[in-house]
Scaffold this motif. Structure first.
Motif, PDB file in Angstrom:
ATOM      1  N   SER A   1      92.556  -1.004  17.882  1.00 57.26           N
ATOM      2  CA  SER A   1      91.451  -1.019  16.862  1.00 57.26           C
ATOM      3  C   SER A   1      90.750   0.283  16.967  1.00 57.26           C
ATOM      4  O   SER A   1      90.784   1.106  18.023  1.00 57.26           O
ATOM      5  N   ILE A   2      90.362   0.931  15.951  1.00 60.35           N
ATOM      6  CA  ILE A   2      89.139   2.092  15.940  1.00 60.35           C
ATOM      7  C   ILE A   2      87.818   1.436  15.622  1.00 60.35           C
ATOM      8  O   ILE A   2      87.743   0.405  14.773  1.00 60.35           O
ATOM      9  N   MET A   3      86.940   2.169  15.942  1.00 60.94           N
ATOM     10  CA  MET A   3      85.557   1.901  15.839  1.00 60.94           C
ATOM     11  C   MET A   3      84.616   2.935  15.023  1.00 60.94           C
ATOM     12  O   MET A   3      83.697   3.743  15.829  1.00 60.94           O
ATOM     13  N   PRO A   4      84.651   3.199  13.888  1.00 59.29           N
ATOM     14  CA  PRO A   4      83.904   4.118  13.184  1.00 59.29           C
ATOM     15  C   PRO A   4      82.400   3.480  13.007  1.00 59.29           C
ATOM     16  O   PRO A   4      82.287   2.416  12.790  1.00 59.29           O
ATOM     17  N   GLY A   5      81.300   4.380  13.308  1.00 59.14           N
ATOM     18  CA  GLY A   5      80.263   3.945  12.910  1.00 59.14           C
ATOM     19  C   GLY A   5      78.969   5.304  13.445  1.00 59.14           C
ATOM     20  O   GLY A   5      79.259   6.251  13.914  1.00 59.14           O
ATOM     21  N   ARG A   6      78.033   4.823  13.207  1.00 56.86           N
ATOM     22  CA  ARG A   6      76.652   5.844  13.463  1.00 56.86           C
ATOM     23  C   ARG A   6      76.086   5.448  14.865  1.00 56.86           C
ATOM     24  O   ARG A   6      75.857   4.092  15.083  1.00 56.86           O
TER      25      ARG A   6
END
Length: 350
Positions: free
Chosen positions: A196-201
């Motif tokens: 998985s990848i986790m894009p976010g602020r």
């Protein structure tokens, strides 16, 4: 003066309006600022003081009568348009209104492109909370209690709820400093294989400048399975760089240290601004760091309830602002959050 008022009253009473043009003539003649009623009011000062009150009352009555007639005529014209089903004629000689096309924010463009690249090689997208506990943000990732990242100068801690100010327990609620917290939550609830990848602020207590910001965006990734090695990490990131950046972009791995990976490496690419020749962006080295990576520490895997003797994995993380800076030659990180349309319009059509 009273005779003049009576004449204007009679003229208004006899005026007929059958079209928008005649309605405008009525308005200009009687109730506009340059109409006859306005002239009569201006002449009121010449009326003898004894007669001024009576004349003023007559003028107010005339003004109200003219306004009532105008409102009635306007309603009649509107009803005629509705009954006939028509609309005001279109003036085809008028210039057209330009159709302005919007655009996506450059950070959104790069984020979507990164997700697309990793999804094509089997990674899915995971998300998690931005307000986190110390365990998921630091503890489970092998950050020691005295690590500088836990200091108030680096992390935004959330104040305790009202009534708990005197509680001696440490405040462990904070704004996440990286999206690694999503990796921990994912490993806790999912059985390997995990990809998985986790894009976010994310948030860090830093002074806002051309090179840093207190709020920015990351994309982190993790792959946990049997027999995952460092070669799998290198092949994955080589593929990512070749897909995202210009052909001929060079990539290198430098040994580094992170509490949650061992061995660890930082990833550099040849500077996209100067082509590797040396500039201010790459500090005249020809290389720019874009990510950190490494093999997930066995203790981190064990902290999530997974057997590190059976499963291994790698993790990586990169800043979307840095990637966007290199891809679109942006020299000031503050431009991303200032909403300057002159900057945003440069990305139309991308």
């Amino acid at each position: 003066m009273l005779d003049r008022v009576k004449d204007i009253h009679q003229e208004i009473d006899q005026f007929r309006v059958d079209s928008p043009e005649q309605l405008e003539q009525f308005r200009m003649r009687f109730i506009s600022r340059k109409g006859v009623i306005t002239e009569l009011f201006e002449g009121l000062k010449t009326v003898p003081q004894a007669d001024r009150r009576a004349v003023g009352q007559e003028l107010n009555g005339l003004k109200n009568f003219a306004q009532e007639r105008f409102d009635t005529f306007s309603q009649q014209i509107d009803e005629q348009r509705t009954t006939s089903g028509g609309t005001p004629p279109v003036d085809l000689t008028l210039p057209t209104i330009p159709n302005l096309t919007g655009t996506q924010h450059p950070l959104s463009l790069v984020r979507q492109r990164i997700i697309q690249i990793f999804e094509r090689i089997g990674f899915n997208v995971a998300d998690g909370p931005e307000i986190e506990t110390d365990w998921y943000n630091f503890g489970a990732l092998n950050f020691p209690d005295n690590h500088p990242a836990r200091d108030m100068q680096d992390t935004f801690f959330i104040a305790k709820a009202a009534g708990n100010e005197g509680d001696d327990t440490p405040n462990d609620t904070l704004l996440r400093t990286h999206t690694s917290n999503v990796q921990i939550r994912l490993m806790e609830r999912q059985t390997p294989p995990i990809r998985s990848i986790m894009p976010g602020r994310v948030y860090r207590n830093e002074t806002i400048s051309a090179r840093a910001h207190c709020m920015f965006h990351q994309v982190e990734g993790i792959y946990i399975d049997r027999n995952v090695g460092f070669k799998d990490l290198k092949d994955t990131l080589y593929h990512f760089v070749k897909e995202l950046f210009e052909p001929g972009t060079q990539i290198r791995f430098r040994p580094s240290y992170f509490p949650f990976t061992e061995p660890s490496a930082e990833i550099d690419i040849s500077c996209q601004i100067c082509g590797g020749k040396g500039c201010n962006i790459c500090k005249h080295s020809g290389w720019v760091e874009i990510a950190g990576s490494g093999m997930v520490d066995p203790q981190v895997i064990a902290n999530c309830g997974i057997d590190p003797e059976e499963f291994t994995g790698f993790a990586f993380g990169m800043g979307i602002e840095r990637i966007t800076q290199l891809k679109y030659v942006v020299n000031d990180l503050r431009l991303y959050t200032e909403n300057d349309v002159r900057f945003l319009r440069q990305f139309e059509g991308l």
